[in-house]
Design a protein around this motif. Sequence first.
Motif, PDB file in Angstrom:
ATOM      1  N   GLN A  96       0.809  -1.217   0.000  1.00  0.00           N
ATOM      2  CA  GLN A  96       0.000   0.000   0.000  1.00  0.00           C
ATOM      3  C   GLN A  96       0.845   1.272   0.000  1.00  0.00           C
ATOM      4  N   ILE A  97       2.002   1.214   0.618  1.00  0.00           N
ATOM      5  CA  ILE A  97       2.868   2.392   0.658  1.00  0.00           C
ATOM      6  C   ILE A  97       3.585   2.579  -0.675  1.00  0.00           C
ATOM      7  N   GLY A  98       3.987   1.465  -1.271  1.00  0.00           N
ATOM      8  CA  GLY A  98       4.690   1.550  -2.545  1.00  0.00           C
ATOM      9  C   GLY A  98       6.182   1.798  -2.402  1.00  0.00           C
ATOM     10  N   LEU A  99       6.723   1.448  -1.248  1.00  0.00           N
ATOM     11  CA  LEU A  99       8.161   1.520  -1.009  1.00  0.00           C
ATOM     12  C   LEU A  99       8.621   0.202  -0.393  1.00  0.00           C
ATOM     13  N   PRO A 100       9.897  -0.174  -0.601  1.00  0.00           N
ATOM     14  CA  PRO A 100      10.388  -1.390   0.055  1.00  0.00           C
ATOM     15  C   PRO A 100      10.443  -1.218   1.565  1.00  0.00           C
TER      16      PRO A 100
END
Length: 229
Positions: A96-100
């Motif tokens: 959901q955040i779109g970051l590792p």
Amino acid sequence: MKTLGLIGGTSWVSTIDYYRFINQGVNNRLGGVNAARLLVHSFNYADIVKNLDTNNWDAILKMIVDAGINLKNSGAEGIILCGNTTHLVATEAQAQIGLPIIHIAEATAVAIKKEGFKTVALLGTRFTMEHNFFADKLKAAGIQPLTPDKTDRDFIHETLLREMGKGIFKPETKAAYLQIMDKLKLQGAEGVILGCTEIPLLVQPADTDLMLFDTAAIHSAAAVDFILN
């Protein structure tokens, strides 16, 4: 150097160590007055514990995602959750955040494999010991986790939330933890994962002949690798 977002306050006691470990690690690698580029979101621990007590993981996930998106919008290129328990929703949060999100159990499994251990004790909150999010990462690396019996799990969980999460470290609590570790050693544990980031503040390597895997230190080292790669 990448910018890393820290989601902490779970509890603030161990978040301090994350901030210190990561900055020290970057400085050790780069020298001079170099330090990490960090953005920090620190929760009110009471909000986390309230949702833990009611098993409201949807609320915890939303808190983490909202914090992560704010950090992303502020320039973070990756996220680290400064605690073990919140990794129960790490996979969903990452999507959901779109970051590792640097996963604490994956980093810990790498450290254990380097020692050649096959069986280790896992201590942490009830969620860390009883759910699969940590154990599955270990098993995927060929490591078998051992957890205490229910009475000991309940004791560990309550002391983590009600004592150590508030910065309270009692000698009698330490003695009880060492007894629990000795029982797990008799069951075949070659080392102990300190799977809540407050436990290393209570139990130190000099207290036991078992190798201790400090997840806060291990996780922070993985963060340094991410920042500098």
